[in-house]
Design a protein around this motif. Sequence first.
Motif, mmCIF file in Angstrom:
data_model
loop_
_atom_site.group_PDB
_atom_site.id
_atom_site.type_symbol
_atom_site.label_atom_id
_atom_site.label_comp_id
_atom_site.label_asym_id
_atom_site.label_seq_id
_atom_site.Cartn_x
_atom_site.Cartn_y
_atom_site.Cartn_z
ATOM 1 N N ALA A 492 0.952 -1.379 -0.030
ATOM 2 C CA ALA A 492 -0.035 0.097 0.037
ATOM 3 C C ALA A 492 0.723 1.310 0.089
ATOM 4 C CB ALA A 492 -0.987 0.016 1.390
ATOM 5 N N ARG A 493 1.959 1.036 0.575
ATOM 6 C CA ARG A 493 3.074 2.166 0.639
ATOM 7 C C ARG A 493 3.492 2.509 -0.614
ATOM 8 N NH1 ARG A 493 4.644 3.127 5.976
ATOM 9 N NH2 ARG A 493 5.659 4.798 5.510
ATOM 10 N N PHE A 494 3.837 1.831 -1.397
ATOM 11 C CA PHE A 494 4.542 2.089 -2.777
ATOM 12 C C PHE A 494 3.935 1.568 -4.094
ATOM 13 C CE2 PHE A 494 6.001 -2.367 -1.177
ATOM 14 C CZ PHE A 494 6.106 -3.098 -2.360
ATOM 15 N N ILE A 495 3.024 0.658 -3.983
ATOM 16 C CA ILE A 495 2.217 0.290 -5.457
ATOM 17 C C ILE A 495 1.361 1.690 -5.946
ATOM 18 C CG2 ILE A 495 0.246 -1.101 -6.230
ATOM 19 C CD1 ILE A 495 1.832 -3.305 -5.291
ATOM 20 N N PRO A 496 1.091 2.422 -5.084
ATOM 21 C CA PRO A 496 0.624 3.374 -5.890
ATOM 22 C C PRO A 496 1.488 4.627 -6.668
ATOM 23 C CG PRO A 496 -0.560 3.172 -3.745
ATOM 24 C CD PRO A 496 0.562 2.163 -3.868
ATOM 25 N N VAL A 497 2.738 4.491 -5.902
ATOM 26 C CA VAL A 497 3.539 5.563 -6.616
ATOM 27 C C VAL A 497 4.213 4.846 -7.776
ATOM 28 C CG1 VAL A 497 5.936 6.461 -6.086
ATOM 29 C CG2 VAL A 497 4.377 6.363 -4.234
ATOM 30 N N ALA A 498 4.442 3.557 -7.765
ATOM 31 C CA ALA A 498 4.810 2.424 -8.880
ATOM 32 C C ALA A 498 3.913 2.653 -9.917
ATOM 33 C CB ALA A 498 4.943 1.192 -8.363
ATOM 34 N N CYS A 501 4.179 6.196 -11.541
ATOM 35 C CA CYS A 501 5.502 6.409 -12.298
ATOM 36 C C CYS A 501 5.768 5.156 -13.455
ATOM 37 C CB CYS A 501 6.634 6.640 -11.702
ATOM 38 S SG CYS A 501 7.097 5.307 -10.744
ATOM 39 N N GLY A 502 4.634 4.369 -13.511
ATOM 40 C CA GLY A 502 4.784 3.502 -14.680
ATOM 41 C C GLY A 502 5.795 1.920 -14.305
ATOM 42 N N LEU A 503 6.536 2.285 -13.323
ATOM 43 C CA LEU A 503 7.485 1.032 -12.617
ATOM 44 C C LEU A 503 6.518 -0.054 -12.428
ATOM 45 C CD1 LEU A 503 9.964 2.878 -10.251
ATOM 46 C CD2 LEU A 503 10.419 1.438 -12.381
ATOM 47 N N ILE A 504 5.408 -0.079 -12.135
ATOM 48 C CA ILE A 504 4.648 -1.206 -11.736
ATOM 49 C C ILE A 504 4.613 -2.330 -12.933
ATOM 50 C CG2 ILE A 504 2.440 -0.638 -12.844
ATOM 51 C CD1 ILE A 504 2.580 -2.362 -9.564
ATOM 52 N N LEU A 505 4.947 -1.740 -14.104
ATOM 53 C CA LEU A 505 5.171 -3.067 -15.233
ATOM 54 C C LEU A 505 6.461 -3.913 -14.925
ATOM 55 C CD1 LEU A 505 4.234 -0.877 -18.399
ATOM 56 C CD2 LEU A 505 2.834 -2.221 -16.927
ATOM 57 N N SER A 506 7.501 -3.180 -14.806
ATOM 58 C CA SER A 506 8.578 -4.004 -14.578
ATOM 59 C C SER A 506 8.368 -4.770 -13.003
ATOM 60 C CB SER A 506 9.895 -3.417 -14.705
ATOM 61 O OG SER A 506 9.797 -2.227 -14.119
ATOM 62 N N ILE A 507 8.007 -4.135 -11.918
ATOM 63 C CA ILE A 507 8.085 -4.971 -10.809
ATOM 64 C C ILE A 507 6.939 -5.898 -10.925
ATOM 65 C CG2 ILE A 507 7.125 -4.358 -8.322
ATOM 66 C CD1 ILE A 507 8.064 -1.484 -8.692
ATOM 67 N N GLY A 508 5.900 -5.685 -11.598
ATOM 68 C CA GLY A 508 4.698 -6.894 -11.865
ATOM 69 C C GLY A 508 5.457 -8.101 -12.382
ATOM 70 N N ALA A 509 6.218 -7.841 -13.486
ATOM 71 C CA ALA A 509 6.653 -9.096 -14.104
ATOM 72 C C ALA A 509 7.760 -9.641 -13.321
ATOM 73 C CB ALA A 509 7.364 -8.337 -15.398
ATOM 74 N N ALA A 538 -4.255 -2.758 -12.654
ATOM 75 C CA ALA A 538 -5.073 -2.386 -13.877
ATOM 76 C C ALA A 538 -4.143 -2.049 -14.839
ATOM 77 C CB ALA A 538 -5.914 -1.074 -13.414
ATOM 78 N N MET A 539 -2.718 -1.225 -14.628
ATOM 79 C CA MET A 539 -1.890 -0.933 -15.528
ATOM 80 C C MET A 539 -1.274 -2.117 -16.434
ATOM 81 S SD MET A 539 1.124 1.689 -15.281
ATOM 82 C CE MET A 539 0.492 3.201 -15.243
ATOM 83 N N GLU A 540 -1.005 -2.937 -15.507
ATOM 84 C CA GLU A 540 -0.177 -4.368 -16.039
ATOM 85 C C GLU A 540 -1.381 -4.812 -17.055
ATOM 86 O OE1 GLU A 540 1.705 -6.909 -13.222
ATOM 87 O OE2 GLU A 540 0.575 -5.229 -11.778
ATOM 88 N N LEU A 547 0.113 -10.129 -22.019
ATOM 89 C CA LEU A 547 -0.098 -11.755 -22.322
ATOM 90 C C LEU A 547 1.142 -12.106 -22.750
ATOM 91 C CD1 LEU A 547 -3.807 -12.034 -23.952
ATOM 92 C CD2 LEU A 547 -2.996 -12.557 -21.846
ATOM 93 N N GLY A 548 1.653 -11.650 -23.679
ATOM 94 C CA GLY A 548 2.957 -12.213 -24.274
ATOM 95 C C GLY A 548 4.010 -12.261 -23.171
ATOM 96 N N GLY A 549 4.146 -11.645 -22.126
ATOM 97 C CA GLY A 549 5.101 -11.415 -21.113
ATOM 98 C C GLY A 549 4.657 -12.476 -20.121
ATOM 99 N N LEU A 550 3.540 -12.935 -20.040
ATOM 100 C CA LEU A 550 2.962 -13.794 -19.138
ATOM 101 C C LEU A 550 3.268 -15.177 -19.470
ATOM 102 C CD1 LEU A 550 1.313 -14.514 -16.480
ATOM 103 C CD2 LEU A 550 -0.840 -14.741 -18.233
#
Length: 730
Positions: A492-498, A501-509, A538-540, A547-550
Amino acid sequence: MKSIKTVLLVEDNPGDARLLREIFNEDRSLGAEFVHVECMGDAEKYLARHAVDIILLDLGLPDAQGLEGVRRARGAAPGIALVVLTGLDDEALAAHSIQEGAQDYLVKESYGSPRGLLRTLRHAVERKAMEEALFAEKERAQVTLDSIGDAVICTDVSGNITFLNIVAEKLSGWTRQAALGQPMTEVFRVTDAASHEIAAKPTGVRTAPGPSEHSPSTRMLVRGDGSAIPIEDCVAPIHDREGQAIGTVIVFRDVSIARAMAQQISHSAEHDFLTGLPNRMLLNDRIGHAIALAPRHRSKVAVLFLDLDGFKYINDSLGHPVGDKLLQSIAKRLVGCVRGSDTVSRQGGDEFVVLLSELHSVEDAAILARRILKAVAEAHAIDHHDLHVTTSIGVSVYPDDGLDAETLIKNADTAMYQAKENGRQSYQFFKQAMNVRAVERQSVEESLRRALQRGEFKLQYQPKIDLRTGAITGAEALLRWLHPTRGLLSPARFIPVAEECGLILSIGAWVLREACTQARNWLDKGLDFSTMAVNVSAMEFRDDKFLGGLFEILGETGLDPRYLELELTESVLMKRAESTASILQILRERGVKIAIDDFGTGYSSLSYLKKFLVDTLKIDQSFVRQISTAGDDTTIVTAVIGMARGLKLRVVAEGVETFEELEVLRAHQCDEAQGFYFSRPLPASRFAELLKNGIPKPKNVASSSIVPSQEQLRFGVGNASRLSLGSRQV
Ligand code: C2E
Ligand code: MG
Ligand code: MG
């Protein structure tokens, strides 16, 4: 000039008739045919079939006496010149007949010379022709004036009305009949729109020849019934041949629409289109104004910055039209909370700013903030939905927190973010220390960028338990960040920030790869479970490469897709439902499972949920918590379970903390549960032990919050490595 070809004499006295016939016959130069009838009846019959140029009419006919004869002759031949014949003693009657439409009269027996008589007749014919032409001209002018869009009023030199066209009748509220002869100031009453004073009279403005004069465009015409309309008017003098003023023409038009449009344009430059509230520009103006007045009134000024909690969720799941209506409803509530002298403005999106001018105590701002929190939180009935939203409010005060509009708004905004962090539906006054926080957020973003390379992320695994057998069905992978200086941080502390700034994509992967690797590892070791659940934001999910990455990760790690479950929230699914459905179809074909996370907190449409290929619903922990807080009232949680079961999906309850909660869930046939009651999220090695040995007797339950029951005492009795559910040993 028109020549006279046929003369019709209507005369019963044979002597008089003979005399005239002789005159005509005598002077051939007249060249006119002379027709004689003895009574009006015959004249009418003749005129009905023949054309004549002039009628000579005796005023003493047997069938038409005096003026009656004139009227009948006029009626039978309205366009023909008429000269009446009268005796010496009857000149008064002859004069009357001219008023009735005759062009001239002749006194019998004193016709004079044939030429003199001819001249009289010719003049009569000419006069008649001119009268006809004049009438036609007047008629043309009148029709023209009645068919133009502008109103026209004419007056004589003393300012009395001589003419009104139809539009002028309509606009002034006066009929032509009633207005004729009235003073112009009665009929054309014009006031100044701003001062409401009677405006200068248009007549007499100027009588010298020249172009018409336009009046200022802020004039109002006061109509007959007292109502007023905005007009634009101009006045021009009418002159005779000598250049003497003989009256005026006033031309005016209704400019209500144009003026309303002009007002609308200036209004929309300063107001928000959706809610009609003042916009940012007007707000800044008003704050500046309030600040300027504050020292004089020894008062303060407060700026409240509001941001709705979870509005995006509603907008995404129910659509923009519903979102728009909700914003309008909130705007209305806010306006209802403040005084007329305060300003409620919309900044855009789901942000509003309230300006409290002339604030005597800062506590007043707090009172208002509380009132607003309450007003906004009440249900909004929109399109058959009862929508619930809350808001977070930040407050800044002049002069303590800023000396200009920009600083006050910025600081109220900062305080609002703090309010959100403190827990939604709260308000927070600005403190200088908050600026430090904004800087800190910046630094979180920077260190987040380095966290992946430095390997600061970890996954923890929380078991899901089958409520019938007590066995672990699988794990939910939960992300943790081991921050070098701040220790373990929850998502909760850092996912909204991620996400921002779009970092959630690489973190999610990274999370996916890590979770799949771990799952494969356990399976390889012979540890059995059915699913590894991974949260997807949502962004991921919306990312084209998702899908390709998954599938790449599944291929690389060698995990059978059937073991993977993706947790998506309702709003992620509802947004762009069509493309969601096709992505879910592909996942289903490949065997990947889908769970709806935090079910019940969104505003999903059930019909959509039915269409989506979903395997599991995870009931949000807020509903589970109601079991222990709302006493006996478990209607909501049972309804949510019922709904989920109705959709024929597997139901998992999240956040189970107490035995009481577990009991109710089990009684209502909830399939699985997850929560601190069973186990907190654990590092991989400890989770592996759970898989091997099963869930031990729960130790981490705050026992003071639970009244121990028989069942509970029996909990853990028997096989220590197996979980006892209720009275049944498993
Ligand atoms: P979630 O998916 O609903 O996860 C459940 C959250 O509830 C977890 O919080 C978990 O620790 C907590 N929880 C479990 N049992 C209990 C209980 O009995 N009582 C209480 N009070 N809480 C319980 P956590 O780990 O802080 O995660 C919070 C949220 O962050 C998650 O909610 C999920 O939406 C998100 N999240 C976690 N990991 C990831 C991730 O890898 N990717 C993404 N995109 N989001 C993640
Ligand atoms: Mg989850
Ligand atoms: Mg959840």
